[in-house]
Design an enzyme around this catalytic site. Sequence first.
Site, mmCIF file in Angstrom:
data_model
loop_
_atom_site.group_PDB
_atom_site.id
_atom_site.type_symbol
_atom_site.label_atom_id
_atom_site.label_comp_id
_atom_site.label_asym_id
_atom_site.label_seq_id
_atom_site.Cartn_x
_atom_site.Cartn_y
_atom_site.Cartn_z
ATOM 1 N N VAL A 123 0.883 -1.327 -0.071
ATOM 2 C CA VAL A 123 0.117 0.087 -0.108
ATOM 3 C C VAL A 123 0.963 1.286 0.057
ATOM 4 C CG1 VAL A 123 -1.779 1.338 1.079
ATOM 5 C CG2 VAL A 123 -1.709 -1.514 1.346
ATOM 6 N N TYR A 164 -3.980 3.030 10.256
ATOM 7 C CA TYR A 164 -4.726 1.912 9.739
ATOM 8 C C TYR A 164 -5.861 1.759 10.874
ATOM 9 C CZ TYR A 164 -1.839 0.726 5.931
ATOM 10 O OH TYR A 164 -0.976 0.898 4.853
ATOM 11 N N PHE A 453 4.530 -9.623 5.354
ATOM 12 C CA PHE A 453 4.019 -9.865 4.255
ATOM 13 C C PHE A 453 3.811 -8.620 3.438
ATOM 14 C CE2 PHE A 453 0.613 -10.445 7.095
ATOM 15 C CZ PHE A 453 -0.495 -9.587 6.667
#
Length: 453
Positions: A123, A164, A453
């Site tokens: 992102v 987030y 990840f």
Amino acid sequence: MTQPIETGTGRGTGTGTQSERSRSLPGLEMHRFAATGLPAGQDPRMARMLTAVERNFYEEVPTGAALDQVLELHGRDERTYVGLYDAGADPAESDPVGTFSSFVKPLQTGVGRQLDAFLISEVTVRSTHRRRGILRTMMESELSRAAAGGLPVAALTASEATIYRRFGFGAATHQRSVEVDTAGEVTLASTSTGSMNMVDPRDLAEIGPSLYARALAQTPGSVGRVAAYAVSETDSWRSKNDGRGTGLLAAVHHDEAGTPRGYVTYRFNGWDQKVPSVKVGVLVATTAASHRALWDHLVNLDLIRRVDWGLAPDDRLLENLLSDSRRVKTTRTEDHLWLRVLDVPAAFAARSYQRDGEVVLAVTDPLGHAAGMWRLVVRDGTACAVLVEQGGSRATEPDLSQDVAELSGVYLGGVSAELLRQAGRVTEHRAGAAAELTALLASDRPVFCMTGF
């Protein structure tokens, strides 16, 4: 206005190629497509996407065979990419100003229990286009697609801790960096068994995936590894010495019967360091005995006076392995896996429980996926979460109120609802309810994400 170029099917991720002009971001257009795994010359769209990701993270951009290797690995993960481009731009000839990738991997929710999770990665927003709503547009769109596709939770790892939470993510696991002083005589509190064998890192291609899968099944909070680990732990990145290896070391533990039970990779930090040291890359143990044997090997390496590990569990097991716990120094502790509940009943039904109980949770969710008042009932190790009414003569009143980010953070049991109550993040309407929820969600194993990840 939606302009499909070519539609496909996928479980919440959208594996076809689509273009959508953004109503909230005038002048920009969203493109969604699947990683093909093809070389850059055959898929320039993916090559440009990857280049934009690396540049936005200030990383060196791979080229040639190295770029093709990364593209092939992302194809193995079956990633779906979203990019925001100038309206009318061709993704094969233009760079995106915003990037977002997703793929599905198993999330371990307890010993023997797992669910499919929507993993989010890569992102980025170009520095010239910040604060224009690009991240929000991509995140809200893709979370909605994941929820519609039946995925009960989303997960990511965050480069910054404040980004987030506004999208409903809560920190569910934590990790730390440690330095282990190995100067002089170092002993373990308990004798190790079996045998240790040095191997070529390429030998891990045969045993690494199966051993990781066994360790994953025992570790709540861990997710299935991305394909890139098959390259990193075998020291075969084409971007480094053309894939011929860079000096990574590897050792495998076998039990008394000769069966592989764990392995570790590590790298010497160089003789120019004041203290000769090694840095642990991957450490995978499928038994307690294997974990002890791996550390017995590391703390007794010849000429080495310190072992560094940047992805250590925050459970103090390492301190208890050594006779002298003060040899372990924690240099950093931070959040690791962030979770976002998308489907409350499915998520809570998919994890294990050690005790029975019942609690009513009022959950706020600006995106709507988990909003409502939920009665969570656990009986005989199985949970059922149902919506209940609030207000009126026959209404049920909540025991606790929290945002979906807090619900997501405590979901696996690695974060205490009672501590969040004390921090003011959870509101208690019935005395003791936060402690009850903490006990109800407690895991029988330390909650830890073994991989990035």
